[in-house]
Design a protein around this motif. Structure first.
Motif, PDB file in Angstrom:
ATOM      1  N   LYS A 111      -3.572   7.043   3.308  1.00  0.00           N
ATOM      2  CA  LYS A 111      -3.613   5.866   2.246  1.00  0.00           C
ATOM      3  C   LYS A 111      -3.758   6.355   0.919  1.00  0.00           C
ATOM      4  O   LYS A 111      -4.791   7.094   0.706  1.00  0.00           O
ATOM      5  CB  LYS A 111      -4.436   4.589   2.444  1.00  0.00           C
ATOM      6  CG  LYS A 111      -3.998   3.589   1.704  1.00  0.00           C
ATOM      7  CD  LYS A 111      -4.587   2.097   2.236  1.00  0.00           C
ATOM      8  CE  LYS A 111      -6.066   2.243   1.900  1.00  0.00           C
ATOM      9  NZ  LYS A 111      -6.859   0.944   1.992  1.00  0.00           N
ATOM     10  N   SER A 162      -5.222  -2.991   6.102  1.00  0.00           N
ATOM     11  CA  SER A 162      -5.104  -1.796   4.941  1.00  0.00           C
ATOM     12  C   SER A 162      -5.385  -0.646   5.641  1.00  0.00           C
ATOM     13  O   SER A 162      -4.929   0.535   5.173  1.00  0.00           O
ATOM     14  CB  SER A 162      -5.594  -2.075   3.862  1.00  0.00           C
ATOM     15  OG  SER A 162      -6.967  -2.393   4.041  1.00  0.00           O
ATOM     16  N   ASN A 178       4.230  -2.873   3.282  1.00  0.00           N
ATOM     17  CA  ASN A 178       3.571  -4.323   3.014  1.00  0.00           C
ATOM     18  C   ASN A 178       2.883  -4.761   4.079  1.00  0.00           C
ATOM     19  O   ASN A 178       3.457  -4.552   5.272  1.00  0.00           O
ATOM     20  CB  ASN A 178       4.790  -5.365   2.673  1.00  0.00           C
ATOM     21  CG  ASN A 178       5.237  -5.324   1.175  1.00  0.00           C
ATOM     22  OD1 ASN A 178       4.690  -4.611   0.291  1.00  0.00           O
ATOM     23  ND2 ASN A 178       6.717  -5.514   1.284  1.00  0.00           N
ATOM     24  N   ARG A 179       1.461  -5.002   3.968  1.00  0.00           N
ATOM     25  CA  ARG A 179       0.607  -5.480   5.228  1.00  0.00           C
ATOM     26  C   ARG A 179      -0.498  -6.216   4.614  1.00  0.00           C
ATOM     27  O   ARG A 179      -1.052  -5.931   3.707  1.00  0.00           O
ATOM     28  CB  ARG A 179       0.287  -4.135   6.163  1.00  0.00           C
ATOM     29  CG  ARG A 179      -0.412  -2.989   5.335  1.00  0.00           C
ATOM     30  CD  ARG A 179      -0.737  -1.828   5.988  1.00  0.00           C
ATOM     31  NE  ARG A 179      -0.087  -1.609   7.156  1.00  0.00           N
ATOM     32  CZ  ARG A 179      -0.423  -0.521   7.949  1.00  0.00           C
ATOM     33  NH1 ARG A 179      -1.406   0.221   7.680  1.00  0.00           N
ATOM     34  NH2 ARG A 179       0.295  -0.289   9.169  1.00  0.00           N
ATOM     35  N   TYR A 188       0.809  -1.161  -0.004  1.00  0.00           N
ATOM     36  CA  TYR A 188      -0.137  -0.059  -0.015  1.00  0.00           C
ATOM     37  C   TYR A 188       0.920   1.085   0.075  1.00  0.00           C
ATOM     38  O   TYR A 188       1.978   1.284   0.659  1.00  0.00           O
ATOM     39  CB  TYR A 188      -1.011  -0.015   1.161  1.00  0.00           C
ATOM     40  CG  TYR A 188      -1.842  -1.103   1.261  1.00  0.00           C
ATOM     41  CD1 TYR A 188      -3.033  -1.091   0.355  1.00  0.00           C
ATOM     42  CD2 TYR A 188      -1.732  -2.351   2.081  1.00  0.00           C
ATOM     43  CE1 TYR A 188      -3.805  -2.380   0.616  1.00  0.00           C
ATOM     44  CE2 TYR A 188      -2.487  -3.372   1.944  1.00  0.00           C
ATOM     45  CZ  TYR A 188      -3.658  -3.333   1.133  1.00  0.00           C
ATOM     46  OH  TYR A 188      -4.325  -4.422   1.241  1.00  0.00           O
ATOM     47  N   MET A 235      -4.241  -7.415   3.882  1.00  0.00           N
ATOM     48  CA  MET A 235      -5.567  -6.685   3.572  1.00  0.00           C
ATOM     49  C   MET A 235      -6.306  -6.332   4.809  1.00  0.00           C
ATOM     50  O   MET A 235      -6.918  -5.180   4.916  1.00  0.00           O
ATOM     51  CB  MET A 235      -6.120  -7.382   2.794  1.00  0.00           C
ATOM     52  CG  MET A 235      -5.637  -7.682   1.178  1.00  0.00           C
ATOM     53  SD  MET A 235      -6.418  -8.589   0.184  1.00  0.00           S
ATOM     54  CE  MET A 235      -7.755  -7.153  -0.532  1.00  0.00           C
TER      55      MET A 235
END
Length: 72
Positions: free
Chosen positions: A39, A24, A18-19, A4, A21
Protein backbone atom coordinates in the motif's frame (compact mmCIF):
# COMPACT_ATOMS: atom_id res chain seq x y z
CA UNK A 1 -15.57 4.96 0.60
CA UNK A 2 -11.83 5.75 0.68
CA UNK A 3 -9.59 4.95 -2.27
CA UNK A 4 -6.15 3.44 -1.62
CA UNK A 5 -3.16 3.21 -3.97
CA UNK A 6 -1.11 0.03 -4.22
CA UNK A 7 1.99 -1.04 -6.15
CA UNK A 8 2.66 -4.59 -7.30
CA UNK A 9 6.16 -5.80 -6.43
CA UNK A 10 6.08 -8.42 -9.18
CA UNK A 11 5.15 -6.29 -12.22
CA UNK A 12 5.54 -2.71 -10.90
CA UNK A 13 1.93 -1.78 -11.76
CA UNK A 14 0.30 0.93 -9.62
CA UNK A 15 -3.44 0.57 -9.06
CA UNK A 16 -6.26 1.92 -6.88
CA UNK A 17 -8.88 0.14 -4.80
CA UNK A 18 -12.00 1.47 -3.09
CA UNK A 19 -12.45 -0.26 0.25
CA UNK A 20 -13.61 0.50 3.79
CA UNK A 21 -11.04 1.96 6.17
CA UNK A 22 -11.30 -1.19 8.30
CA UNK A 23 -9.94 -3.17 5.33
CA UNK A 24 -7.18 -0.73 4.31
CA UNK A 25 -4.42 -3.03 5.58
CA UNK A 26 -5.87 -6.20 4.06
CA UNK A 27 -3.88 -7.84 1.23
CA UNK A 28 -4.65 -6.57 -2.27
CA UNK A 29 -4.18 -8.44 -5.54
CA UNK A 30 -3.00 -6.45 -8.56
CA UNK A 31 -5.06 -6.44 -11.79
CA UNK A 32 -2.52 -8.86 -13.32
CA UNK A 33 -3.23 -11.40 -10.54
CA UNK A 34 -0.04 -10.96 -8.48
CA UNK A 35 -0.49 -11.12 -4.71
CA UNK A 36 2.72 -9.40 -3.58
CA UNK A 37 1.61 -5.75 -3.31
CA UNK A 38 2.34 -2.84 -1.02
CA UNK A 39 0.00 0.00 0.00
CA UNK A 40 1.35 3.43 -0.99
CA UNK A 41 1.25 6.50 1.20
CA UNK A 42 -1.05 9.08 -0.35
CA UNK A 43 -1.70 12.70 0.58
CA UNK A 44 -4.85 14.75 0.49
CA UNK A 45 -5.00 18.47 -0.30
CA UNK A 46 -7.71 20.41 1.50
CA UNK A 47 -8.56 23.93 0.40
CA UNK A 48 -10.84 26.60 1.77
CA UNK A 49 -13.61 28.44 -0.03
CA UNK A 50 -12.83 29.47 -3.56
CA UNK A 51 -10.07 26.90 -3.90
CA UNK A 52 -7.34 29.22 -2.65
CA UNK A 53 -4.75 27.72 -0.34
CA UNK A 54 -3.78 30.12 2.44
CA UNK A 55 -0.06 30.78 2.59
CA UNK A 56 2.05 31.04 5.71
CA UNK A 57 3.27 34.50 6.63
CA UNK A 58 6.80 35.27 5.41
CA UNK A 59 8.09 36.17 8.84
CA UNK A 60 11.13 34.22 9.99
CA UNK A 61 11.68 32.58 13.32
CA UNK A 62 9.04 30.52 15.00
CA UNK A 63 9.40 27.15 16.64
CA UNK A 64 10.47 23.82 15.32
CA UNK A 65 13.62 22.62 13.68
CA UNK A 66 13.13 24.28 10.29
CA UNK A 67 12.09 27.57 11.89
CA UNK A 68 15.78 28.46 12.02
CA UNK A 69 16.87 26.48 15.07
CA UNK A 70 18.82 23.56 13.61
CA UNK A 71 20.24 24.68 10.25
CA UNK A 72 18.05 22.57 7.95
Amino acid sequence: MPRYDYRCRACGDTFEMNRPMAESGAPATCPQGHAETVKLLTTVAVTGRGGAVPSAPATGGGGGCCGGGCGC
